[in-house]
Design a protein around this motif. Sequence first.
Motif, PDB file in Angstrom:
ATOM      1  N   UNK A  14       0.822  -1.214   0.000  1.00  0.00           N
ATOM      2  CA  UNK A  14       0.000   0.000   0.000  1.00  0.00           C
ATOM      3  C   UNK A  14       0.860   1.269   0.000  1.00  0.00           C
ATOM      4  N   UNK A  15       2.048   1.194   0.572  1.00  0.00           N
ATOM      5  CA  UNK A  15       2.947   2.357   0.621  1.00  0.00           C
ATOM      6  C   UNK A  15       3.298   2.848  -0.774  1.00  0.00           C
ATOM      7  N   UNK A  19       3.067   6.651  -1.980  1.00  0.00           N
ATOM      8  CA  UNK A  19       4.209   7.390  -2.522  1.00  0.00           C
ATOM      9  C   UNK A  19       3.877   7.985  -3.883  1.00  0.00           C
ATOM     10  N   UNK A  20       3.066   7.275  -4.680  1.00  0.00           N
ATOM     11  CA  UNK A  20       2.654   7.823  -5.976  1.00  0.00           C
ATOM     12  C   UNK A  20       1.857   9.106  -5.764  1.00  0.00           C
ATOM     13  N   UNK A  21       0.947   9.079  -4.798  1.00  0.00           N
ATOM     14  CA  UNK A  21       0.173  10.279  -4.493  1.00  0.00           C
ATOM     15  C   UNK A  21       1.085  11.401  -4.006  1.00  0.00           C
ATOM     16  N   UNK A  28       5.485  18.454  -3.383  1.00  0.00           N
ATOM     17  CA  UNK A  28       6.244  17.347  -2.798  1.00  0.00           C
ATOM     18  C   UNK A  28       7.743  17.589  -2.905  1.00  0.00           C
ATOM     19  N   UNK A  29       8.449  17.207  -1.879  1.00  0.00           N
ATOM     20  CA  UNK A  29       9.914  17.327  -1.876  1.00  0.00           C
ATOM     21  C   UNK A  29      10.572  16.120  -2.535  1.00  0.00           C
ATOM     22  N   UNK A  30       9.897  14.955  -2.534  1.00  0.00           N
ATOM     23  CA  UNK A  30      10.538  13.782  -3.138  1.00  0.00           C
ATOM     24  C   UNK A  30      10.423  13.841  -4.659  1.00  0.00           C
ATOM     25  N   UNK A  31      11.469  13.361  -5.333  1.00  0.00           N
ATOM     26  CA  UNK A  31      11.424  13.337  -6.789  1.00  0.00           C
ATOM     27  C   UNK A  31      11.721  11.946  -7.358  1.00  0.00           C
ATOM     28  N   UNK A  32      11.830  10.949  -6.473  1.00  0.00           N
ATOM     29  CA  UNK A  32      11.870   9.573  -6.944  1.00  0.00           C
ATOM     30  C   UNK A  32      11.432   8.646  -5.819  1.00  0.00           C
ATOM     31  N   UNK A  33      10.957   7.481  -6.230  1.00  0.00           N
ATOM     32  CA  UNK A  33      10.746   6.416  -5.266  1.00  0.00           C
ATOM     33  C   UNK A  33      11.000   5.088  -5.957  1.00  0.00           C
ATOM     34  N   UNK A  47       7.667  -1.268  -0.998  1.00  0.00           N
ATOM     35  CA  UNK A  47       8.353   0.025  -0.999  1.00  0.00           C
ATOM     36  C   UNK A  47       9.785  -0.180  -0.536  1.00  0.00           C
ATOM     37  N   UNK A  48      10.741   0.459  -1.220  1.00  0.00           N
ATOM     38  CA  UNK A  48      12.155   0.291  -0.890  1.00  0.00           C
ATOM     39  C   UNK A  48      12.802   1.601  -0.432  1.00  0.00           C
TER      40      UNK A  48
END
Length: 107
Positions: A14-15, A19-21, A28-33, A47-48
């Motif tokens: 589910x994470x 993270x996609x949202x 958002x500060x993140x630019x990859x997951x 999720x990693x």
Amino acid sequence: ENLKYRIMALIVDETISQKWDEIGDKDSKINFYIAEFVRKPKKALTFFADGSGGMDELCAVLKDNVNKALFGILKVLFYDENESAYTKWVWFKYVPTKVPVQTKGHL
């Protein structure tokens, strides 16, 4: 288990959806997951990692994990001559040579 849905016998954490949202939010500060494909005990996508350091941080994470099958999203922001912002998404699959053959066979 913290599972959202199942895709053809693949359990998806589910994470990943969360993270996609998060990455899709313009503030958002993140630019990859990154998600990891895990073969045991059940085939799953978990999720990693995520980050805000762009391509440099992403490459560092990948180089540190040469025995894992990883999938990810990189958010690329660029501007045209009128300074209008555009977002592009880069999807990737990272399967280095040290990933076990049995795992590669399930991808």
